[in-house]
Design an enzyme around this catalytic site. Structure first.
Site, PDB file in Angstrom:
ATOM      1  N   TYR A 150      -1.906 -51.606   0.074  1.00  0.00           N
ATOM      2  CA  TYR A 150      -0.870 -52.655  -1.044  1.00  0.00           C
ATOM      3  C   TYR A 150      -0.204 -50.917  -2.462  1.00  0.00           C
ATOM      4  O   TYR A 150       0.336 -51.202  -2.365  1.00  0.00           O
ATOM      5  CB  TYR A 150      -1.289 -53.487  -1.129  1.00  0.00           C
ATOM      6  CG  TYR A 150      -0.967 -54.182  -2.722  1.00  0.00           C
ATOM      7  CD1 TYR A 150      -0.257 -55.031  -1.939  1.00  0.00           C
ATOM      8  CD2 TYR A 150      -1.325 -54.153  -4.092  1.00  0.00           C
ATOM      9  CE1 TYR A 150       0.558 -55.612  -3.270  1.00  0.00           C
ATOM     10  CE2 TYR A 150      -0.407 -54.835  -5.120  1.00  0.00           C
ATOM     11  CZ  TYR A 150       0.441 -55.882  -4.836  1.00  0.00           C
ATOM     12  OH  TYR A 150       0.352 -56.235  -6.021  1.00  0.00           O
ATOM     13  N   LYS A 154       3.168 -49.233  -3.968  1.00  0.00           N
ATOM     14  CA  LYS A 154       3.179 -49.621  -5.085  1.00  0.00           C
ATOM     15  C   LYS A 154       3.475 -48.179  -6.396  1.00  0.00           C
ATOM     16  O   LYS A 154       4.323 -48.207  -6.923  1.00  0.00           O
ATOM     17  CB  LYS A 154       2.441 -51.060  -6.116  1.00  0.00           C
ATOM     18  CG  LYS A 154       2.397 -52.506  -4.997  1.00  0.00           C
ATOM     19  CD  LYS A 154       4.007 -53.182  -5.210  1.00  0.00           C
ATOM     20  CE  LYS A 154       3.579 -54.142  -4.763  1.00  0.00           C
ATOM     21  NZ  LYS A 154       4.911 -54.838  -5.035  1.00  0.00           N
TER      22      LYS A 154
HETATM   23  N1  LIG Z   1       0.349 -62.104  -9.024  1.00  0.00           N
HETATM   24  C1  LIG Z   1      -0.383 -60.808  -9.281  1.00  0.00           C
HETATM   25  O1  LIG Z   1      -1.540 -60.887  -9.464  1.00  0.00           O
HETATM   26  C2  LIG Z   1       0.449 -59.150  -9.255  1.00  0.00           C
HETATM   27  C3  LIG Z   1      -0.374 -58.143  -9.719  1.00  0.00           C
HETATM   28  C4  LIG Z   1       0.812 -57.177  -9.247  1.00  0.00           C
HETATM   29  C5  LIG Z   1       1.821 -56.793  -8.683  1.00  0.00           C
HETATM   30  N2  LIG Z   1       2.440 -58.217  -8.276  1.00  0.00           N
HETATM   31  C6  LIG Z   1       3.535 -58.565  -6.952  1.00  0.00           C
HETATM   32  O2  LIG Z   1       4.406 -59.078  -7.767  1.00  0.00           O
HETATM   33  C7  LIG Z   1       5.900 -59.763  -6.985  1.00  0.00           C
HETATM   34  C8  LIG Z   1       5.278 -61.159  -6.968  1.00  0.00           C
HETATM   35  O3  LIG Z   1       3.687 -61.636  -6.623  1.00  0.00           O
HETATM   36  P1  LIG Z   1       3.739 -63.222  -6.677  1.00  0.00           P
HETATM   37  O4  LIG Z   1       2.028 -62.831  -6.908  1.00  0.00           O
HETATM   38  O5  LIG Z   1       4.983 -64.279  -7.936  1.00  0.00           O
HETATM   39  O6  LIG Z   1       3.672 -63.560  -5.430  1.00  0.00           O
HETATM   40  P2  LIG Z   1       3.872 -65.266  -4.747  1.00  0.00           P
HETATM   41  O7  LIG Z   1       3.593 -64.884  -3.394  1.00  0.00           O
HETATM   42  O8  LIG Z   1       3.899 -65.964  -5.381  1.00  0.00           O
HETATM   43  O9  LIG Z   1       5.824 -65.011  -4.307  1.00  0.00           O
HETATM   44  C9  LIG Z   1       6.004 -63.550  -3.123  1.00  0.00           C
HETATM   45  C10 LIG Z   1       7.440 -64.171  -3.061  1.00  0.00           C
HETATM   46  O10 LIG Z   1       8.138 -63.052  -2.298  1.00  0.00           O
HETATM   47  C11 LIG Z   1       8.213 -63.388  -1.172  1.00  0.00           C
HETATM   48  N3  LIG Z   1       8.532 -62.578   0.189  1.00  0.00           N
HETATM   49  C12 LIG Z   1       7.295 -62.120   0.698  1.00  0.00           C
HETATM   50  N4  LIG Z   1       7.743 -61.469   1.708  1.00  0.00           N
HETATM   51  C13 LIG Z   1       9.208 -61.415   1.971  1.00  0.00           C
HETATM   52  C14 LIG Z   1       9.967 -60.658   2.495  1.00  0.00           C
HETATM   53  N5  LIG Z   1       9.516 -59.996   4.026  1.00  0.00           N
HETATM   54  N6  LIG Z   1      11.622 -60.809   2.807  1.00  0.00           N
HETATM   55  C15 LIG Z   1      11.774 -61.961   1.117  1.00  0.00           C
HETATM   56  N7  LIG Z   1      10.916 -62.871   0.339  1.00  0.00           N
HETATM   57  C16 LIG Z   1       9.507 -62.330   0.707  1.00  0.00           C
HETATM   58  C17 LIG Z   1       7.370 -65.029  -0.345  1.00  0.00           C
HETATM   59  O11 LIG Z   1       7.942 -65.969   0.056  1.00  0.00           O
HETATM   60  C18 LIG Z   1       7.262 -65.353  -2.231  1.00  0.00           C
HETATM   61  O12 LIG Z   1       8.394 -66.263  -2.608  1.00  0.00           O
HETATM   62  C19 LIG Z   1       5.013 -59.172  -5.210  1.00  0.00           C
HETATM   63  O13 LIG Z   1       6.191 -57.752  -5.293  1.00  0.00           O
HETATM   64  C20 LIG Z   1       3.774 -58.669  -6.119  1.00  0.00           C
HETATM   65  O14 LIG Z   1       3.593 -57.531  -4.993  1.00  0.00           O
HETATM   66  C21 LIG Z   1       1.446 -59.607  -8.253  1.00  0.00           C
END
Ligand SMILES: NC(=O)c1ccc[n+]([C@@H]2O[C@H](COP(=O)([O-])OP(=O)(O)OC[C@H]3O[C@@H](n4cnc5c(N)ncnc54)[C@H](O)[C@@H]3O)[C@@H](O)[C@H]2O)c1
Length: 247
Positions: A150, A154
């Site tokens: 992961y 990133k």
């Molecule tokens: N939540 C956190 O603390 C956090 C921290 C750092 C980074 N992020 C990043 O933020 C972004 C959003 O995360 P989130 O927390 O909202 O997660 P989430 O799981 O709520 O949303 C992620 C979305 O991506 C979609 N998705 C996954 N694989 C996919 C694919 N192959 N094609 C199309 N859509 C796809 C999922 O269906 C989902 O709707 C991600 O890239 C995650 O790595 C999140």
């Protein structure tokens, strides 16, 4: 107002970003592998009077991405804004990461971002204006045990955004990434249910501002980066993390 394409818009951070951009008046195309979720968010936005389209696509599959961008373009015109929030997290000790698991995380988080940007950029080049915001992660800034795949994916996103910022600056396109940490979303809830992450209150104790972040915290920064006012900001990693990692 230019068309905004938001990947991962069916949930969490992406969903909040769709709401913010729609409120600013942008037509929004929600691109997500969860087609029903994308349709649900589209309904919420239409309820607020927004122009919106839900497109089911696996962003790791180029033909899906090309099709989704084409659908969005035919409905609302050229893509002016692209936000890549689609992503998956995985926790596994380094020695136990299989090649399949490594490849899956890289394919969705990094190669998926590559596909989306490459498919959308020609519209921005043609218009000599564009905004690309990639969602990266603090894990790439500070390292994250049991998340080698992961964090590496990133880190690739951060390097991609810096490189494209330089390559496309003269075309009027800015490319930035937002590095969130500990944002209250379904992704975090999933890992809490699995016992991998602790409860929200415990997470909040380790964050200097004293609370976990929200999708709106990320969406506000993203909406600014997508605005006219942010035209002189490019190639940057904007850390939205409540002070939990200070660069
Ligand atoms: N939540 C956190 O603390 C956090 C921290 C750092 C980074 N992020 C990043 O933020 C972004 C959003 O995360 P989130 O927390 O909202 O997660 P989430 O799981 O709520 O949303 C992620 C979305 O991506 C979609 N998705 C996954 N694989 C996919 C694919 N192959 N094609 C199309 N859509 C796809 C999922 O269906 C989902 O709707 C991600 O890239 C995650 O790595 C999140």
């Amino acid at each position: 107002m230019p068309l905004a394409v938001v990947t991962g818009g069916a949930s969490g951070i992406g969903r909040s970003i769709c709401h913010h951009l729609a409120r600013h008046g942008n037509p929004v195309a929600i691109v997500d592998i969860d087609g029903e979720g994308a349709e649900r968010v589209a309904k919420e936005l239409r309820g607020d009077g927004a122009r919106v389209l839900a497109c089911r696509a696996d962003t790791s599959v180029r033909s899906d991405v090309d099709q989704a961008i084409q659908m969005a373009r035919s409905e609302f015109g050229p893509v002016g804004i692209l936000v890549t929030s689609a992503g998956v997290a995985q926790f596994e000790p380094f020695g136990e990461i299989t090649l399949d698991s490594w490849n899956r995380v890289l394919a969705i988080n990094l190669t998926g971002t590559f596909h989306c940007v490459q498919a959308a950029l020609p519209d921005m080049v043609e218009a000599r204006w564009g905004r690309v915001v990639m969602i990266s992660s603090s894990s790439a800034q500070r390292g994250a045990p049991r998340m080698a795949h992961y964090a590496s994916s990133k880190g690739g996103v951060i390097a991609l955004s810096k490189t494209l910022a330089l390559e496309y600056a003269a075309s009027g396109i800015t490319v930035n990434n937002i590095a969130p940490s500990s944002i209250d979303t379904p992704m975090v809830h999933e890992w809490q249910s699995a016992g991998t992450l602790g409860p929200i209150e415990a997470m909040a104790r380790n964050i200097p501002v004293g609370r976990i972040g929200t999708g709106d915290d990320i969406a506000a920064a993203c909406a600014f980066l997508c605005s006219e006012d942010a035209g002189y900001i490019t190639g940057q990693t904007i850390s939205v993390n409540g002070g939990s990692y200070v660069t």
